[in-house]
Design a protein around this motif. Structure first.
Motif, mmCIF file in Angstrom:
data_model
loop_
_atom_site.group_PDB
_atom_site.id
_atom_site.type_symbol
_atom_site.label_atom_id
_atom_site.label_comp_id
_atom_site.label_asym_id
_atom_site.label_seq_id
_atom_site.Cartn_x
_atom_site.Cartn_y
_atom_site.Cartn_z
ATOM 1 N N GLY A 65 19.370 30.030 17.191
ATOM 2 C CA GLY A 65 18.915 28.694 16.877
ATOM 3 C C GLY A 65 19.653 28.150 15.680
ATOM 4 O O GLY A 65 20.495 28.837 15.083
ATOM 5 N N ALA A 66 19.333 26.902 15.333
ATOM 6 C CA ALA A 66 20.035 26.253 14.235
ATOM 7 C C ALA A 66 19.170 25.162 13.624
ATOM 8 O O ALA A 66 18.183 24.712 14.225
ATOM 9 C CB ALA A 66 21.347 25.646 14.732
ATOM 10 N N ALA A 110 16.507 18.733 11.676
ATOM 11 C CA ALA A 110 16.109 18.996 13.061
ATOM 12 C C ALA A 110 16.458 20.434 13.435
ATOM 13 O O ALA A 110 17.467 20.974 12.987
ATOM 14 C CB ALA A 110 16.823 18.035 14.002
ATOM 15 N N THR A 111 15.598 21.038 14.251
ATOM 16 C CA THR A 111 15.817 22.427 14.642
ATOM 17 C C THR A 111 16.071 22.541 16.135
ATOM 18 O O THR A 111 15.599 21.723 16.933
ATOM 19 C CB THR A 111 14.622 23.298 14.258
ATOM 20 O OG1 THR A 111 13.420 22.707 14.774
ATOM 21 C CG2 THR A 111 14.517 23.453 12.758
ATOM 22 N N TYR A 112 16.811 23.570 16.487
ATOM 23 C CA TYR A 112 17.222 23.816 17.866
ATOM 24 C C TYR A 112 17.083 25.313 18.105
ATOM 25 O O TYR A 112 17.477 26.113 17.257
ATOM 26 C CB TYR A 112 18.685 23.396 18.065
ATOM 27 C CG TYR A 112 18.998 22.015 17.543
ATOM 28 C CD1 TYR A 112 19.305 21.823 16.197
ATOM 29 C CD2 TYR A 112 18.953 20.910 18.369
ATOM 30 C CE1 TYR A 112 19.574 20.565 15.695
ATOM 31 C CE2 TYR A 112 19.219 19.637 17.880
ATOM 32 C CZ TYR A 112 19.520 19.472 16.543
ATOM 33 O OH TYR A 112 19.780 18.212 16.059
ATOM 34 N N TYR A 113 16.545 25.697 19.271
ATOM 35 C CA TYR A 113 16.315 27.104 19.559
ATOM 36 C C TYR A 113 16.777 27.444 20.968
ATOM 37 O O TYR A 113 16.675 26.633 21.886
ATOM 38 C CB TYR A 113 14.829 27.439 19.430
ATOM 39 C CG TYR A 113 14.237 27.140 18.066
ATOM 40 C CD1 TYR A 113 13.402 26.053 17.870
ATOM 41 C CD2 TYR A 113 14.535 27.965 16.980
ATOM 42 C CE1 TYR A 113 12.865 25.771 16.620
ATOM 43 C CE2 TYR A 113 14.006 27.694 15.723
ATOM 44 C CZ TYR A 113 13.178 26.595 15.547
ATOM 45 O OH TYR A 113 12.658 26.328 14.310
ATOM 46 N N LYS A 125 12.446 30.805 21.727
ATOM 47 C CA LYS A 125 11.845 29.646 21.074
ATOM 48 C C LYS A 125 10.405 29.888 20.630
ATOM 49 O O LYS A 125 9.990 29.457 19.552
ATOM 50 C CB LYS A 125 11.906 28.437 22.009
ATOM 51 C CG LYS A 125 11.407 27.147 21.382
ATOM 52 C CD LYS A 125 11.603 25.979 22.315
ATOM 53 C CE LYS A 125 11.144 24.676 21.659
ATOM 54 N NZ LYS A 125 11.341 23.507 22.545
ATOM 55 N N SER A 126 9.649 30.596 21.443
ATOM 56 C CA SER A 126 8.232 30.800 21.126
ATOM 57 C C SER A 126 8.028 31.712 19.921
ATOM 58 O O SER A 126 6.949 31.722 19.323
ATOM 59 C CB SER A 126 7.502 31.382 22.336
ATOM 60 O OG SER A 126 8.004 32.672 22.637
ATOM 61 N N ARG A 127 9.057 32.472 19.548
ATOM 62 C CA ARG A 127 8.900 33.432 18.435
ATOM 63 C C ARG A 127 9.754 33.073 17.216
ATOM 64 O O ARG A 127 9.683 33.771 16.205
ATOM 65 C CB ARG A 127 9.291 34.841 18.895
ATOM 66 C CG ARG A 127 8.447 35.401 20.015
ATOM 67 C CD ARG A 127 8.649 36.901 20.120
ATOM 68 N NE ARG A 127 9.976 37.277 20.603
ATOM 69 C CZ ARG A 127 10.755 38.171 19.998
ATOM 70 N NH1 ARG A 127 10.361 38.764 18.881
ATOM 71 N NH2 ARG A 127 11.924 38.481 20.515
ATOM 72 N N THR A 128 10.542 32.020 17.314
ATOM 73 C CA THR A 128 11.531 31.733 16.276
ATOM 74 C C THR A 128 11.203 30.477 15.499
ATOM 75 O O THR A 128 10.783 29.475 16.084
ATOM 76 C CB THR A 128 12.931 31.583 16.911
ATOM 77 O OG1 THR A 128 13.217 32.721 17.727
ATOM 78 C CG2 THR A 128 14.011 31.460 15.841
ATOM 79 N N SER A 129 11.420 30.548 14.201
ATOM 80 C CA SER A 129 11.291 29.375 13.349
ATOM 81 C C SER A 129 12.434 29.375 12.340
ATOM 82 O O SER A 129 12.682 30.388 11.674
ATOM 83 C CB SER A 129 9.958 29.387 12.624
ATOM 84 O OG SER A 129 9.854 28.278 11.757
ATOM 85 N N ARG A 140 30.248 22.746 13.327
ATOM 86 C CA ARG A 140 30.191 21.308 13.558
ATOM 87 C C ARG A 140 29.432 20.984 14.842
ATOM 88 O O ARG A 140 29.223 19.818 15.166
ATOM 89 C CB ARG A 140 31.586 20.712 13.601
ATOM 90 C CG ARG A 140 32.264 20.762 12.235
ATOM 91 C CD ARG A 140 33.608 20.087 12.232
ATOM 92 N NE ARG A 140 34.221 20.166 10.903
ATOM 93 C CZ ARG A 140 34.655 19.130 10.212
ATOM 94 N NH1 ARG A 140 34.556 17.917 10.722
ATOM 95 N NH2 ARG A 140 35.206 19.292 9.030
ATOM 96 N N ASP A 141 29.060 22.007 15.574
ATOM 97 C CA ASP A 141 28.129 21.871 16.676
ATOM 98 C C ASP A 141 27.347 23.171 16.758
ATOM 99 O O ASP A 141 27.469 24.040 15.873
ATOM 100 C CB ASP A 141 28.840 21.519 17.990
ATOM 101 C CG ASP A 141 29.878 22.551 18.407
ATOM 102 O OD1 ASP A 141 30.978 22.153 18.826
ATOM 103 O OD2 ASP A 141 29.592 23.768 18.308
ATOM 104 N N LEU A 142 26.559 23.325 17.795
ATOM 105 C CA LEU A 142 25.660 24.481 17.848
ATOM 106 C C LEU A 142 26.374 25.776 18.215
ATOM 107 O O LEU A 142 25.840 26.859 17.975
ATOM 108 C CB LEU A 142 24.533 24.220 18.841
ATOM 109 C CG LEU A 142 23.597 23.064 18.501
ATOM 110 C CD1 LEU A 142 22.538 22.914 19.594
ATOM 111 C CD2 LEU A 142 22.925 23.296 17.157
#
Length: 119
Positions: free
Chosen positions: A51-52, A58-61, A66-70, A101-103
């Protein structure tokens, strides 16, 4: 010179939360156009983007985690952090923080930090 320095415990017990921080120098985590990512590489497996967090917060997973990451950030210390909950031995990996510069493309990496999940 841009440097990323990850920190955190090298051993986490199953079911607990893994917490890592990445301290950035030479670049501001609020600078537009950059994304700040966490990746990991389990033993014998390929690199996985987790993720980032973007310059605006803004966050991206990745869907599988996703359900376990913050992922969060502290702009006062120029750090961004990873929390992975309910860990199992399958979460044992070398964890990396990186700037891009991107994900999915990165120009600066922190050194990997080995994290083992074991009782």
């Amino acid at each position: 010179q841009v440097q990323l320095q990850p920190s955190g415990p090298g051993l986490v017990k199953p079911s607990q939360t893994l917490s890592l921080a990445c301290t950035v120098s030479g670049s501001s985590i609020t600078t537009t156009i950059y994304y700040w990512s966490w990746l990991r590489q389990p033993p014998g497996k390929g690199l996985e983007w987790m993720g980032a967090i973007g310059s605006g917060g803004a966050t991206y997973y990745t869907p599988t985690l996703k359900s376990r990451t913050s992922i969060s950030r502290d702009t006062s210390t120029n750090q961004f952090s990873l929390q992975l909950s309910s860990v199992t031995p399958e979460d044992t990996a070398v964890y990396y923080c990186a700037r891009g510069r991107d994900l999915y493309n990165y120009d600066f990496w922190g050194q990997g930090i080995q994290v083992a999940v074991s009782s």
